[in-house]
Design an enzyme around this catalytic site. Structure first.
Site, mmCIF file in Angstrom:
data_model
loop_
_atom_site.group_PDB
_atom_site.id
_atom_site.type_symbol
_atom_site.label_atom_id
_atom_site.label_comp_id
_atom_site.label_asym_id
_atom_site.label_seq_id
_atom_site.Cartn_x
_atom_site.Cartn_y
_atom_site.Cartn_z
ATOM 1 N N LYS A 69 -54.346 9.530 -74.750
ATOM 2 C CA LYS A 69 -53.743 8.982 -73.523
ATOM 3 C C LYS A 69 -54.122 9.739 -72.249
ATOM 4 O O LYS A 69 -54.122 9.163 -71.166
ATOM 5 C CB LYS A 69 -52.214 8.937 -73.671
ATOM 6 N N ASP A 106 -45.973 2.533 -69.446
ATOM 7 C CA ASP A 106 -44.763 3.100 -70.078
ATOM 8 C C ASP A 106 -43.564 3.038 -69.125
ATOM 9 O O ASP A 106 -42.446 2.743 -69.545
ATOM 10 C CB ASP A 106 -44.986 4.561 -70.498
#
Ligand code: NAP
Length: 276
Positions: A69, A106
């Site tokens: 990520k 997110d």
């Protein structure tokens, strides 16, 4: 597999535990979309070459998970301001002109889940406390600030890590020692656990919870188990509780919409599709 069908996937290592393939299959079936979404186990050293190859194989995009990520920001041609601020991305878009664009959804997923699970929640309800200062906390902080929460207590076992985040996110964030967690919970309206504590296989989150009051909104990013000790005690104290599964589902919405052309609903059936 026909190359004319849109193909997307999730890249990680390990990847077999990922709920995303089930989630995407559920939405593809629900909306009768012909497309594919594939789990891709890719080691760190192969990540860049795989990402550069996927568009040539007909992929329209990909989700990215642990351990890639952060690294993905170096590989992408362009990243959103949000992804840069958070320092990580989870959604890649492969554009028609050959570019790799990176975004972080997110925080979007966190807020959409909070709003769905606690519809009365408002950013100016009062201070929020964020437990934890890892990658997930960065996305949550960015979103709380963008939404207009004016006071955020940031409480982490390793204080220095919280101080680094405070430097990035500014004066609305106040760093608090881990041992003071119970006191700041008492002073807050919104309580958010972003640590891995309480997850199956991890120790329990053992901060004092006797300051929880009816009307507080309490959410846990941990979703296995669905009801953590934090959420159970919050429910028993009369708080509005929001589990972490919805964040996982909502964070996938922007990618699905972009890749498959349909904004998907997150509802009870969607939750069922990834459980069991
Ligand atoms: P991370 O970067 O590894 O951060 C872990 C955090 O947990 C750190 O703040 C760490 O504190 C704290 N922690 C770990 N063990 C602890 C202990 N024994 N005592 C006190 N604090 C402890 O992980 P992450 O990526 O932020 O993820 C955190 C959690 O959120 C995971 O459970 C993950 O599955 C979940 N998550 C859920 C979603 C969702 O969609 N629902 C999305 C993202 C993440 P130190 O800094 O002191 O080590």
């Amino acid at each position: 597999m026909s190359s004319s069908l849109p193909i997307a996937g999730v890249i990680g290592d390990p990847i077999s535990h990922s709920k995303s393939p089930k989630l995407f299959r559920h939405w593809l079936d629900r909306y009768q979309i012909s497309g594919h979404y594939i789990p891709l186990k890719v080691a760190e050293q192969d990540f860049e070459s795989v990402v550069r190859t996927l568009p040539k194989m007909g992929f329209v995009g990909a989700n990215v998970t642990i351990p890639h990520k952060e690294k993905v920001l170096e590989v992408a041609d362009k990243a959103t301001d949000r992804a840069i601020l958070i320092g990580a991305a989870n959604t890649l878009i492969f554009t028609n002109d050959g570019q790799i664009r990176a975004d972080n959804t997110d925080g979007y997923g966190f807020l959409a889940n909070l709003r769905q699970g606690a519809p009365k929640w408002v950013p100016d309800a009062g201070p929020a406390v964020v437990l934890g200062a890892g990658g997930a906390a960065r996305a949550v902080l960015a979103t709380l600030i963008e939404t207009g929460v004016s006071t955020i207590y940031l409480c982490n076992r390793t204080r220095g890590r919280a101080e680094v985040l405070q430097q990035s996110f500014g004066p609305r964030v106040t760093v608090v020692d881990w041992v003071e967690a119970g006191n700041v919970i008492e002073d807050s309206q919104t309580i958010i656990n972003t640590t891995s504590l309480g997850m199956i296989g991890q120790p329990e989150l053992r901060v004092p919870l006797d300051g929880l009051e009816p009307g507080n909104v309490v959410t846990d990013l941990v979703y296995a188990p669905l009801e953590t000790r934090l959420l159970r005690e919050a429910r028993q104290a009369g708080c509005d509780v929001v589990d972490g599964l919805g964040m996982l589902l909502h964070q996938a919405v922007p990618g699905f919409e972009r890749w498959f052309g349909q904004r998907p609903e997150v509802d009870h059936d969607t939750r069922l599709s990834v459980l069991g």
